[in-house]
Scaffold this motif. Sequence first.
Motif, PDB file in Angstrom:
ATOM      1  N   HIS A 131      -6.122   0.848  -2.279  1.00 11.34           N
ATOM      2  CA  HIS A 131      -7.365   0.676  -1.519  1.00 11.34           C
ATOM      3  C   HIS A 131      -8.065   2.014  -1.364  1.00 11.34           C
ATOM      4  O   HIS A 131      -7.422   3.044  -1.113  1.00 11.34           O
ATOM      5  CB  HIS A 131      -7.099   0.077  -0.139  1.00 11.34           C
ATOM      6  N   LEU A 161       0.820  -1.210   0.000  1.00 16.21           N
ATOM      7  CA  LEU A 161       0.000   0.000   0.000  1.00 16.21           C
ATOM      8  C   LEU A 161       0.854   1.259   0.000  1.00 16.21           C
ATOM      9  O   LEU A 161       0.396   2.315  -0.429  1.00 16.21           O
ATOM     10  CB  LEU A 161      -0.953  -0.008   1.198  1.00 16.21           C
ATOM     11  N   THR A 207      -3.490   4.798  -0.564  1.00 14.84           N
ATOM     12  CA  THR A 207      -4.823   4.604   0.004  1.00 14.84           C
ATOM     13  C   THR A 207      -5.555   5.941   0.027  1.00 14.84           C
ATOM     14  O   THR A 207      -4.936   7.006   0.096  1.00 14.84           O
ATOM     15  CB  THR A 207      -4.754   4.035   1.434  1.00 14.84           C
TER      16      THR A 207
END
Length: 689
Positions: free
Chosen positions: A466, A236, A241
Amino acid sequence: MPARTPVPDVSPATAAATVDGADPLARERAHLAASRAALRAMREDVESLDIKDVTANWVNAAVLRSQIEDRIKALADLAHTPLFFGRLDYLHTAQEGQRFYIGRRHVHDAVGDPMVVDWRAPVSQPFYRASRKDPKDVGLRRRFGYTGGELTAYEDEHLTDPSEPEQTSKLLQTEIERPRVGPMRDIVATIQPEQDEIVRSGLSGTVCVQGGPGTGKTAVGLHRVAYLLYAHRERLARTGTLVIGPNRSFLHYIEQVLPALGELDVRQSTVDDLVSHVEVRGTDTPAAAVVKGDARMAEVLRRAVRSHVTPPTEPLMVVRGSRRWRIPAYELEEIVRELLDRDVRYGSARDALPQRIAHAVLVRMEQAGEAPDDRVQDAVARNAAVKAAVKAIWPPVDPAKLVLRLLSDAEFLAMHAEGVLTTEEQDTVLWDRPARSVKSAKWSAADAVLIDEATDLVQRTHSLGHVVLDEAQDLSPMQYRAVGRRCSTGSATVLGDLAQGTTPWATSSWAEALSHLGKADAAVEELTAGFRVPREVIAYASRLLPHMSPGLAPVSSVRENPGSLSVRAVSDLDSAVVSACLESLTREGSIGLIAADARVPALAAALTSAGLPHLSPGEETTAACRLTLVPASLAKGLEYDYVVLDEPAAVVTAEPDERTGLRRLYVALTRAVSGLTVLHAQPLPLQLT
């Protein structure tokens, strides 16, 4: 001696008779002090790092210094935030006889042994999941109570002791019901088993959480981000994100949750911010916004973009030195058709076209006995004749200019909307006064989403690892597509409540919404247990459900708070509102005065005349100013300990239709955590009676 020992605000002597020995509370306080000292030492170690001789250049030094500064921030000890909130004593397996303190971040001592374990670590999971039926090898679960940053109480649960009766944790209930002043805080100490399952679900899959008021869906989404960053940090860190909220007030309200958990690199945005290719200065009628937000507009835009491609009718002559190479029109057309059939982005295909043409030229060179290499192909692709042909066949497209023409030129719109939009729908979205240029146009929020769609048709949108999408029920299909582009190669956490959809285009089902998002295979989870809104308040608000969201199950609140609801008919509404606010201010916690948007100026004047300072949504409440005046249109997602609701009928009639009005009222009624006072001079909506 009872197996579970609540010890609220006690002296060490009071807590003497426990399994831990003569003075367990003092022992736990000593561990807290030692843990804080260890955290300070960890921070000092990072602050003392010397990077002068470990970096090759100033760029590497700057990057490393930034990483060190982020690490220092993450190791900050927040004085009024408990460093740990629980303890697990294991029985067997790999943790035999071991004791772990569960907190917001990992803390270790000078030799590296853990003093506090991160709540996201696998060894911490039983703190949230263990039960009498499934103790998960935990003999003792201890919860701690705090006043400010001072440890003042503990409560034990012996999960393998059959003689211990099942009891509700008083410390847990107290923490859930604790009054709040300021922004939203984390819930790591109170995550429930059904919430923890969602929080710890894997990165590869998308999860949609349907949850009514007070079920903690927003907190679950934020804590899932924190968990994923812990479990998949390297991945990530590369892909990024993003948390998307309905408005800036909401984002300000939640912005401290992730930093409190040590996560500083999560970007927050609204959908409008994501698609801000142009300045939004105009508004649409509800009917126009519904059509512009319809997923069918994506096909209209796709047709309009592809219409710029003009099949070649003339051969292409490329001159290199003394040789001429001729590419017939039919072969050029085959190249163009092949690119169109692949349905790649318009801009990517345009970039590929000169290379395809150059390759056709190289084939002829090789047939003539030459041996061209890649450098020759690149040179041919840059040839003036090739560049001119590409410009004529596949001209560049400006997304904003394209949308401008669609909304201004009835003939152009009709050409590309044929069989997709009806004539009436086309008339609805056409501007009455066409703008002269992109800069002079009064773009609406829905127009900006169309431009974002067109931009993606030309060049692929960057995808993140995400995305968390909160209050998702209010998005249009085209807005879902805009968000979906930002996680096309990643996953998402979708949060919302179908009963709180207050836009004309609000989604009617999660299956439909997830399809537009590009995540049709997402798992849909439902949270039905309410932890924040009192039972009396949620039951009153749920009277509206059969009239606005038939078939949707009401929230079952676990909170008993008798007297939390007061409904009063008054004659002088402004005066009654001021009195109710003064009454609420005698209690601890935050107060929200919610009213129809049109009523806000009058109420602001009444509060000012009464000498009551107040805030606007997004401004942080303090001990000196705990009252916020909230337009009903901005109330979604916010919480206040006490809510005064002004004139429910006005909230309903302010919306374009009754269903939307009732949903707006439902939102307003469910913002209270401890108490709700409803004041009305007009008759209440029939659905509430």
